[in-house]
Design an enzyme around this catalytic site. Structure first.
Site, PDB file in Angstrom:
ATOM      1  N   HIS A 147     -16.764  13.793  18.239  1.00  0.00           N
ATOM      2  CA  HIS A 147     -17.822  14.297  17.402  1.00  0.00           C
ATOM      3  C   HIS A 147     -17.673  15.510  16.761  1.00  0.00           C
ATOM      4  O   HIS A 147     -18.381  16.541  17.087  1.00  0.00           O
ATOM      5  CB  HIS A 147     -19.154  13.687  17.416  1.00  0.00           C
ATOM      6  CG  HIS A 147     -20.144  13.489  16.253  1.00  0.00           C
ATOM      7  ND1 HIS A 147     -20.263  12.024  15.882  1.00  0.00           N
ATOM      8  CD2 HIS A 147     -20.171  14.235  15.155  1.00  0.00           C
ATOM      9  CE1 HIS A 147     -20.835  12.118  15.013  1.00  0.00           C
ATOM     10  NE2 HIS A 147     -21.277  13.392  14.563  1.00  0.00           N
TER      11      HIS A 147
ATOM     12  N   HIS B 240     -17.611  18.301  12.846  1.00  0.00           N
ATOM     13  CA  HIS B 240     -17.458  17.867  11.310  1.00  0.00           C
ATOM     14  C   HIS B 240     -16.422  19.303  11.254  1.00  0.00           C
ATOM     15  O   HIS B 240     -16.624  20.360  11.485  1.00  0.00           O
ATOM     16  CB  HIS B 240     -18.436  18.084  11.062  1.00  0.00           C
ATOM     17  CG  HIS B 240     -19.391  16.180  11.027  1.00  0.00           C
ATOM     18  ND1 HIS B 240     -19.146  16.130   9.983  1.00  0.00           N
ATOM     19  CD2 HIS B 240     -20.189  16.266  11.441  1.00  0.00           C
ATOM     20  CE1 HIS B 240     -19.964  14.255  10.770  1.00  0.00           C
ATOM     21  NE2 HIS B 240     -20.580  15.287  11.450  1.00  0.00           N
TER      22      HIS B 240
ATOM     23  N   HIS C  73     -22.417   7.061  11.877  1.00  0.00           N
ATOM     24  CA  HIS C  73     -23.486   7.842  12.496  1.00  0.00           C
ATOM     25  C   HIS C  73     -25.121   7.625  12.544  1.00  0.00           C
ATOM     26  O   HIS C  73     -25.098   7.076  11.118  1.00  0.00           O
ATOM     27  CB  HIS C  73     -24.121   9.164  11.396  1.00  0.00           C
ATOM     28  CG  HIS C  73     -22.615  10.087  11.097  1.00  0.00           C
ATOM     29  ND1 HIS C  73     -21.386  10.419  11.277  1.00  0.00           N
ATOM     30  CD2 HIS C  73     -23.404  11.009  11.641  1.00  0.00           C
ATOM     31  CE1 HIS C  73     -21.013  11.470  11.551  1.00  0.00           C
ATOM     32  NE2 HIS C  73     -21.944  12.591  11.964  1.00  0.00           N
TER      33      HIS C  73
ATOM     34  N   GLU D 175     -29.509   8.825  15.086  1.00  0.00           N
ATOM     35  CA  GLU D 175     -29.692   9.957  14.827  1.00  0.00           C
ATOM     36  C   GLU D 175     -31.288  11.001  14.479  1.00  0.00           C
ATOM     37  O   GLU D 175     -32.245  10.958  15.322  1.00  0.00           O
ATOM     38  CB  GLU D 175     -28.940  11.029  14.253  1.00  0.00           C
ATOM     39  CG  GLU D 175     -28.629  12.026  14.811  1.00  0.00           C
ATOM     40  CD  GLU D 175     -27.875  13.126  13.484  1.00  0.00           C
ATOM     41  OE1 GLU D 175     -27.289  14.469  14.076  1.00  0.00           O
ATOM     42  OE2 GLU D 175     -27.084  12.822  12.191  1.00  0.00           O
TER      43      GLU D 175
ATOM     44  N   HIS E 197     -24.484   9.638  17.629  1.00  0.00           N
ATOM     45  CA  HIS E 197     -24.777  10.522  18.030  1.00  0.00           C
ATOM     46  C   HIS E 197     -25.718   9.338  18.672  1.00  0.00           C
ATOM     47  O   HIS E 197     -26.019   9.171  20.027  1.00  0.00           O
ATOM     48  CB  HIS E 197     -26.179  10.501  16.675  1.00  0.00           C
ATOM     49  CG  HIS E 197     -25.906  11.872  16.255  1.00  0.00           C
ATOM     50  ND1 HIS E 197     -26.056  13.305  16.953  1.00  0.00           N
ATOM     51  CD2 HIS E 197     -25.358  12.383  14.909  1.00  0.00           C
ATOM     52  CE1 HIS E 197     -25.143  14.174  16.014  1.00  0.00           C
ATOM     53  NE2 HIS E 197     -24.840  13.722  15.122  1.00  0.00           N
TER      54      HIS E 197
ATOM     55  N   ASP F  57     -20.375  19.263  16.922  1.00  0.00           N
ATOM     56  CA  ASP F  57     -21.269  18.682  15.779  1.00  0.00           C
ATOM     57  C   ASP F  57     -21.021  19.331  14.500  1.00  0.00           C
ATOM     58  O   ASP F  57     -19.260  19.374  14.085  1.00  0.00           O
ATOM     59  CB  ASP F  57     -22.268  17.882  15.861  1.00  0.00           C
ATOM     60  CG  ASP F  57     -23.485  16.687  14.651  1.00  0.00           C
ATOM     61  OD1 ASP F  57     -22.625  16.730  13.673  1.00  0.00           O
ATOM     62  OD2 ASP F  57     -24.474  16.937  14.648  1.00  0.00           O
TER      63      ASP F  57
END
Length: 363
Positions: A15, A17, A214, A217, A238, A295
């Site tokens: 995970h 980005h 997602h 979270e 998450h 992340d």
């Protein structure tokens, strides 16, 4: 050069980005080259404006992208370069396999409505963005020896993009793309059930495209339930608030659901209240299936080491647990079975575990 060898040799990251992992030097370079105004002139200043040291809300965190994405989006050379440099960064961190995610639409400037980042109209479509990112990742894989795959993100606030996202997953499934994700502001009411997203995920199921979402979270356990029951997700991005619904949590444990945990991120986005026990401590206690991930390391001023150190020093994680969670990450990766076996063999060897004897480590 960062290496987590002191904590755990070789990691798997699921995970992270792409647009949250760009080097500040690269942002400044393209800002100058393209005449795009940025809020700072030096790497240090830029890091301090984009970066976070104290918790913000999830929408407050998401606003950070507005500062620098206009310097990168809509530029072929920049899009390919950030993908290539991403692999280099992960190699330095000791990562052997990584799945990196991004929204093709947020890097495009043509055939995308509404136009992201108030860019002038150009000629780079979301399709070409995926092509360019794949090129950068594949060249990085070749040069740095890290295995890399990508996940394409639907955005909660733009359900009209989602049908194209799933089509791009189908088109590029043999060129790094291994899955689909739903990202963005989870607090948008009802966004998990917007017809555009639901249809895209139905199409993904029908075509055997792997799915993550997602959920849980900033949002409640209900978001996780929607991701599982309506979007048929195979992993939860998450998922911290899952533990607030015991029945749901028990069901996901029984089904070996994988949670993509980002500890440092959860602190800075305000998704976890530091006065309470972190959900990952519960996951560890229950021997749940989860991974540790960065992340958005650009914004969180972090490396994977940050998350390992945080869990080791503040939550009592051991090397054994780091090995277990990385093995589970490999098993829950979106790789085909034969490549998954190769990855597991690599980890067992690095961890000094004979595969047969490692049965006790696995879920």
């Amino acid at each position: 050069v960062f290496s987590l060898s002191s904590l755990c040799p070789l990691q798997v990251e699921l995970h992270v980005h792409l647009d949250g992992s760009i080097k500040p030097e690269t942002i400044l370079y393209y800002g100058r080259k393209r005449g795009v105004p940025l809020p700072a002139d030096t790497v240090e200043e830029l890091k301090n404006i984009i970066g976070m040291d104290k918790p913000l809300s999830l929408p407050g965190f998401l606003a950070k992208f507005n500062y620098y994405m206009p310097a990168i989006a809509g530029c072929r050379e920049a899009i390919k370069r950030i993908a290539y440099e991403f692999v280099e960064t992960k190699a330095k961190e000791g990562v052997v396999y990584v799945e990196v995610r991004y929204s093709p639409h947020l890097l495009a400037n043509y055939k995308v409505e509404p136009m992201p980042w108030n860019q002038p109209k150009g000629d780079i479509t979301p399709d070409e963005v995926v092509y360019l990112v794949n090129q950068g990742l594949q060249e990085g894989e070749r040069d740095f020896g890290v295995k890399v795959r990508s996940i394409l993100c639907c955005m909660r606030h733009e359900p009209s993009w989602s049908s194209e996202v799933v089509e791009l997953c189908k088109k590029y499934r043999h060129q790094t793309v291994v899955g689909i994700d739903l990202a963005g502001d989870e607090t948008i009411d009802g966004s998990s059930l917007f017809p555009g997203h639901v249809k895209a995920y139905e199409e993904a199921v029908k075509n055997g495209i792997h799915r993550t979402v997602h959920a849980g979270e900033a949002g409640t356990a209900e978001r996780v339930k929607e991701a599982v029951d309506n979007l048929k997700t195979e992993r939860v991005g998450h998922g911290y608030h899952t533990v607030e619904d015991e029945a749901l949590y028990k069901r996901l444990l029984e089904n070996n659901m994988h949670f993509e945990v980002c500890p440092w991120s959860s602190y800075l986005t305000g998704s976890w209240n530091p006065d309470t026990e972190h959900a990952v401590v519960r996951f560890k206690r229950d021997q749940a299936n989860y991974s540790l991930n960065t992340d958005d390391p650009l914004i969180f001023k972090s490396t994977l080491d940050t998350d390992y150190q945080m869990t080791k020093q503040k939550m009592g994680f051991t090397e054994e647990e780091f090995k277990r969670l990385n093995i589970n990450a490999a098993k829950s990766s979106f790789l085909p079975e034969d490549e998954k076996r190769e990855l597991l063999a690599l980890l067992y060897k690095a961890y000094g575990m004979p595969p047969a004897a490692s049965g006790g480590m696995l879920l």
